[in-house]
Design an enzyme around this catalytic site. Sequence first.
Site, PDB file in Angstrom:
ATOM      1  N   LYS A  54       0.864  -1.186   0.000  1.00  0.00           N
ATOM      2  CA  LYS A  54       0.000   0.000   0.000  1.00  0.00           C
ATOM      3  C   LYS A  54       0.897   1.230   0.000  1.00  0.00           C
ATOM      4  O   LYS A  54       1.663   1.454   0.944  1.00  0.00           O
ATOM      5  CB  LYS A  54      -0.910  -0.012   1.224  1.00  0.00           C
ATOM      6  CG  LYS A  54      -1.800   1.219   1.302  1.00  0.00           C
ATOM      7  CD  LYS A  54      -2.806   1.124   2.425  1.00  0.00           C
ATOM      8  CE  LYS A  54      -3.631   2.400   2.482  1.00  0.00           C
ATOM      9  NZ  LYS A  54      -4.616   2.375   3.572  1.00  0.00           N
ATOM     10  N   LYS A 106      -2.019  -1.554  -3.982  1.00  0.00           N
ATOM     11  CA  LYS A 106      -2.903  -0.388  -3.930  1.00  0.00           C
ATOM     12  C   LYS A 106      -2.098   0.890  -4.000  1.00  0.00           C
ATOM     13  O   LYS A 106      -1.117   0.983  -3.273  1.00  0.00           O
ATOM     14  CB  LYS A 106      -3.683  -0.446  -2.604  1.00  0.00           C
ATOM     15  CG  LYS A 106      -4.585   0.725  -2.372  1.00  0.00           C
ATOM     16  CD  LYS A 106      -5.207   0.650  -1.002  1.00  0.00           C
ATOM     17  CE  LYS A 106      -5.966   1.943  -0.768  1.00  0.00           C
ATOM     18  NZ  LYS A 106      -6.414   2.075   0.582  1.00  0.00           N
TER      19      LYS A 106
HETATM   20  C1  PBG Z   1      -7.521   3.499   5.441  1.00  0.00           C
HETATM   21  C2  PBG Z   1      -7.760   3.329   3.988  1.00  0.00           C
HETATM   22  C3  PBG Z   1      -7.538   4.268   2.967  1.00  0.00           C
HETATM   23  C4  PBG Z   1      -8.010   3.691   1.799  1.00  0.00           C
HETATM   24  C5  PBG Z   1      -8.483   2.418   2.128  1.00  0.00           C
HETATM   25  N1  PBG Z   1      -8.300   2.205   3.484  1.00  0.00           N
HETATM   26  C6  PBG Z   1      -7.023   5.637   3.011  1.00  0.00           C
HETATM   27  C7  PBG Z   1      -5.697   5.951   3.553  1.00  0.00           C
HETATM   28  O1  PBG Z   1      -4.833   5.090   3.728  1.00  0.00           O
HETATM   29  O2  PBG Z   1      -5.516   7.132   3.835  1.00  0.00           O
HETATM   30  C8  PBG Z   1      -8.015   4.359   0.458  1.00  0.00           C
HETATM   31  C9  PBG Z   1      -9.092   3.899  -0.471  1.00  0.00           C
HETATM   32  C10 PBG Z   1      -9.364   4.828  -1.593  1.00  0.00           C
HETATM   33  O3  PBG Z   1      -8.692   5.852  -1.805  1.00  0.00           O
HETATM   34  O4  PBG Z   1     -10.323   4.533  -2.324  1.00  0.00           O
HETATM   35  N2  PBG Z   1      -6.275   3.073   5.884  1.00  0.00           N
HETATM   36 ZN    ZN Z   2      -5.871   3.786   8.038  1.00  0.00          ZN
END
Ligand code: PBG
Ligand code: ZN
Length: 318
Positions: free
Chosen positions: A191, A244
Amino acid sequence: MYRFRRLRRDERIRSMMRETRLHPKDFMYPIFVIEGEGIKHPVESMPGVFQYSIDRLEEILKQVEESGIGGVMLFGIPQHKDPQGSQAYAADGVIRKAVRFIKEKYPQIYIVADVCLCEYTSHGHCGMVCGEEILNDETLPYLVKMAVSLAKAGADMVAPSDMMDGRIAAIRAGLDQAGLTQTPIMAYSAKFASAYYGPFRDAAHSAPGFGDRKSYQMDCANGQEALREIRADIEEGADIVMVKPALAYLDVLKEASLTFPMPFAVYNVSGEYAMVKAAAERGWIDERRIVTENLTAMKRAGAKIIITYHALDAVKWI
Ligand code: PBG
Ligand code: ZN
């Protein structure tokens, strides 16, 4: 001369030669569940996406069930936030309630519960905080509590998105100890600290109150490190691993899916959705063709599961 065009002459032969085909079961649809009543609130930066309170949830669940997609992914927006994110694992937490509601009314829908604290913490970070530091090991027990609590409520799968080190092993052990040995973990393994999450943070009220997430999410320049993150999560017990965002990281997905014989998920995130919607609204692109092309590219790159806000439209278009 080899004539590639022989097999492109018309749609009959093209459709036989097609290497990648999208199917409704490829998709998972994210849903934002907000605490309260009578709420169906549009997310401005994500046209077509809403926050639903549990009493309004059926509107979207009906569409999900009819669409035949793989499942839903639940994100909670609590009324009360505190430094420990206590609503994330509270007995009457919004996602626990939502899970029970869906299980009762729509038992056919496969429920994936997101596991992360940022929607629940007053500082908006994904872990415990000391001064400006995001603590790692101190955060793990809270993530375990959240995962176990949601799985006990009936979530079919948990998906930790926090990026703390060691959380997959901790959550696996916690689930097993609670007798939840059959609950799979879909790990947000690679991520990246991405600008593409902007609209999600509006939708989930989860923007960090100070600093950024770069000390726990990955540097967007790093492909090798992504492979190591994925390997670590596999060794710790992840059942499905995720890359992601999607579009800017298909190289990572491709290489990882060729390297590890694992089911891969990819998250087609909020900013990717927002860009497509914005251009489509202006008539600058053909939404249907662009979405189908993007989702096909994700599957071609190795995704078994595509988490996407386009899911309910896409099933009508494929
Ligand atoms: C929370 C989370 C996020 C997303 C999914 N789970 C945001 C972040 O890490 O700030 C992003 C999903 C999206 O942008 O559609 N940890
Ligand atoms: Zn988070």
